[in-house]
Scaffold this active site. Sequence first.
Site, short mmCIF file in Angstrom:
data_model
loop_
_atom_site.label_atom_id
_atom_site.label_comp_id
_atom_site.label_asym_id
_atom_site.label_seq_id
_atom_site.Cartn_x
_atom_site.Cartn_y
_atom_site.Cartn_z
N GLY A 160 98.87 16.99 65.90
CA GLY A 160 99.48 17.01 67.10
C GLY A 160 100.70 17.84 67.17
O GLY A 160 101.08 18.57 68.19
N LYS A 172 79.86 16.68 62.39
CA LYS A 172 79.88 17.69 61.35
C LYS A 172 80.30 16.57 60.05
O LYS A 172 80.21 17.20 58.85
CB LYS A 172 80.78 18.58 61.58
CG LYS A 172 82.22 18.44 62.13
CD LYS A 172 83.21 18.49 61.24
CE LYS A 172 84.59 17.89 61.84
NZ LYS A 172 85.83 18.21 60.77
#
Length: 385
Positions: A34, A232
Amino acid sequence: MSGYGQQGVSAANIDSIRPKKRLSIGVVGSGNWGTAIAKICGENARAHGHHFRSKVRMWVFEEEIEYKGEKRKLTEVFNEAHENVKYLPGIECPPNVIAVPDVREVARRADILVFVVPHQFIERVCDQMVGLIRPGAVGISCIKGVAVSKEGVRLYSEVISEKLGIYCGVLSGANVANEVAREQFCETTIGFNPPNEVDIPREQIAAVFDRPYFSVVSVDDVAGVALGGALKNVVAMAVGFADGLEWGGNTKAAIMRRGLLEMQKFATTFFDSDPRTMVEQSCGIADLVTSCLGGRNNRCAEAFVKTGKSLETLEKELLGGQLLQGAATSKDVHEFLLTKDMVKDFPLFTAVYNISYEDMDPKDLIIVLQPLKEDSENEGGTETE
């Protein structure tokens, strides 16, 4: 740069576009990823001043930290030092990035909301923002993973859209937060395909994130972009098991190839996804390779085989108690596939689940890689070095 089907959109020509208004950017979340994203947003808000208002507000979950021998609030330290000393130490953010402790302030003041919170908190955070969103605002989810329930699989961008009543796209790619923060070159993919009533062009969204070291391509396939970042992690677990067994590069390459095919199959079977997304964009094969070469899912899976410790123990020892996303996603996906009677159609995903939760011997992963007789009975063979 080109995407698939139609041309992928970049921010290269952003300065030739006349904006209808200057937009405010807000970042919801302040962990290492973030903060790295907020740094990028702050740089671009200054670089494209005719498109964006300078101030970028970043919501920081308030906590007390030790700073220079004193107990201080994290937001105060960030705004003083322009550095997230707890979650991204040593990285200076531009001074126009402002930490705020109240997510409602970010919600009220942003035209573009960038969500970068742990997935388990997104609904709770959105609940605090309901009714405060500006008219015409849009979101971009940088949250990897999917939300699974008895009703099916939902993207976190869909969760945000449903909670807040806004359109929400997705950003995902081979983007290790610390490397991005140190401005080591990488690529990323934005999935953004809003309805006609959304008045913010894709080029302007791309310009929020595109930097010389953070190359952005925007495409229409929101589901494909989001699912690449979620699935993934399951494949990275499989490669980690192989590392723990000291299998060679050829075997791990086979696992990655099979995994990529299952990622592609899942996205196109259950979502309206273009099959080329997984092989052409950073959100697919590039993110997969990065995760398989040493991400947290790979490391924990390797340690699982070598130490015999449970995944819960390894989460505490290696991840500080954070959830191991590859294992959790494999469980979510497995439970979803059971409802569709399609477990056998995803043998690698199923093997990762069985090794993680059902005591399957990791060595039996090799069985999954061996082709079925009917798949190979008509194939010839040649020797290669």
